[in-house]
Design a protein around this motif. Structure first.
Motif, mmCIF file in Angstrom:
data_model
loop_
_atom_site.group_PDB
_atom_site.id
_atom_site.type_symbol
_atom_site.label_atom_id
_atom_site.label_comp_id
_atom_site.label_asym_id
_atom_site.label_seq_id
_atom_site.Cartn_x
_atom_site.Cartn_y
_atom_site.Cartn_z
ATOM 1 N N LYS A 21 3.766 1.471 -1.382
ATOM 2 C CA LYS A 21 4.267 1.582 -2.747
ATOM 3 C C LYS A 21 3.206 2.180 -3.674
ATOM 4 O O LYS A 21 3.503 3.004 -4.539
ATOM 5 N N ALA A 22 1.954 1.772 -3.461
ATOM 6 C CA ALA A 22 0.859 2.269 -4.306
ATOM 7 C C ALA A 22 0.666 3.765 -4.132
ATOM 8 O O ALA A 22 0.507 4.500 -5.120
ATOM 9 N N LEU A 52 1.185 6.792 -6.822
ATOM 10 C CA LEU A 52 0.100 7.718 -7.116
ATOM 11 C C LEU A 52 0.587 9.158 -7.002
ATOM 12 O O LEU A 52 0.253 10.015 -7.827
ATOM 13 N N THR A 105 -9.836 8.849 -3.324
ATOM 14 C CA THR A 105 -8.665 8.102 -2.855
ATOM 15 C C THR A 105 -7.889 8.882 -1.808
ATOM 16 O O THR A 105 -7.497 8.342 -0.765
ATOM 17 N N LEU A 149 0.831 -1.197 0.000
ATOM 18 C CA LEU A 149 0.000 0.000 0.000
ATOM 19 C C LEU A 149 0.868 1.250 0.000
ATOM 20 O O LEU A 149 0.543 2.252 -0.652
#
Length: 277
Positions: free
Chosen positions: A226-227, A231, A263, A224
């Motif tokens: 890394k995500a 982003l 998000t 998460l």
């Protein structure tokens, strides 16, 4: 932009027209319905479709006695009576918002793809949370997304900067006259930067440092982390989001900006929850 929109006196659902239809949207939907559908069924080739639509409307949709319909004994349709009846459905004080969408969707069966395309233009212009997709009106915004945004924007003196960035992102997104999706994304990302500085207690803290602290304390899975890093990276290198525009930068649309707002709001809520543990 109206006073109520500039200063946040409208709810998130009203801003994004989710489970609600304001006067501007209702009037625009009626105009498209009248021009595209009812007035479109005017030549001799459409008489059969008009009869089939009216008969099905009374029998299957409204479930009213067919002898009270505007269908004459010779099978012709009294178009003025039909138009008045449908208009009353659109503007009834006792009607529900979803009944209008029910009628628009039902009528699509008797129309062509241009009917759906024209409604989608109005849905987009008036910031409706719905679109036509293959003959059905589907939501673009879930209740969960709305809840995340509302929770992230709620009043709290400890998070004023975060609240301001998210409110501004929402205003850029929901402005009917001059939506600015690129700046909406900028503000959404800025809300993450603000919550990270509050979380670390360091006004110079970066997103990477805050994510590192969350991971080290066991609050964030490495995948998460890394995500979210990826982003953030995309906003620094894509489509002129966080730098000056160049000629070949792609367009940012409503869907992308809404995704980023939802998000980033979810991330803000996550960090808030860890601060309260």
């Amino acid at each position: 932009m109206r006073f109520s929109e500039r200063f946040g006196y409208k709810s998130i659902k009203q801003e994004l027209q989710f489970e609600v239809i304001d006067d501007d949207l209702r009037n625009s939907l009626w105009t498209v319905y009248l021009d595209t559908f009812i007035r479109g069924l005017k030549n001799i080739n459409h008489k059969k479709i008009l009869f089939e639509f009216t008969y099905s409307l009374w029998r299957d949709f409204l479930k009213l006695p067919i002898d009270n319909s505007p269908i004459s004994s010779d099978g012709s349709v009294q178009k003025l009576l039909l138009t008045k009846y449908i208009r009353d459905l659109f503007f009834s004080d006792s009607g529900q918002w979803f009944e209008i969408y029910d009628l628009i969707e039902f009528s699509a069966i008797f129309s062509d793809i241009r009917y759906q395309e024209r409604f989608n233009l109005i849905f987009e212009r008036e910031k409706s949370g719905y679109r036509f997709l293959k003959g059905q009106i589907v939501p673009l915004t879930s209740k969960e997304e709305i809840s995340e945004i509302e929770e992230a924007i709620e009043n709290d003196d400890s998070f004023k900067s975060v609240k301001l960035h998210l409110e501004t992102a929402l205003k850029f997104l929901s402005d009917k006259q001059h939506p600015n999706y690129r700046n909406s994304i900028k503000e959404s990302i800025s809300s993450i930067e603000s919550i990270c500085k509050i979380f670390t207690g360091d006004k110079n803290s970066t997103l990477g440092q805050a994510l590192g602290k969350l991971e080290k304390e066991g609050h964030l899975h490495p995948a998460l982390k890394k995500a979210f890093s990826a982003l953030y990276g995309y906003t620094s290198s894509d489509a002129g989001i966080r730098h000056a525009l160049i000629e070949d930068d792609r367009e940012i649309d409503f869907f992308e900006a809404k995704f980023m707002l939802a998000t980033c709001s979810s991330f803000v809520n996550l960090v808030k929850s860890k601060m309260l543990e």
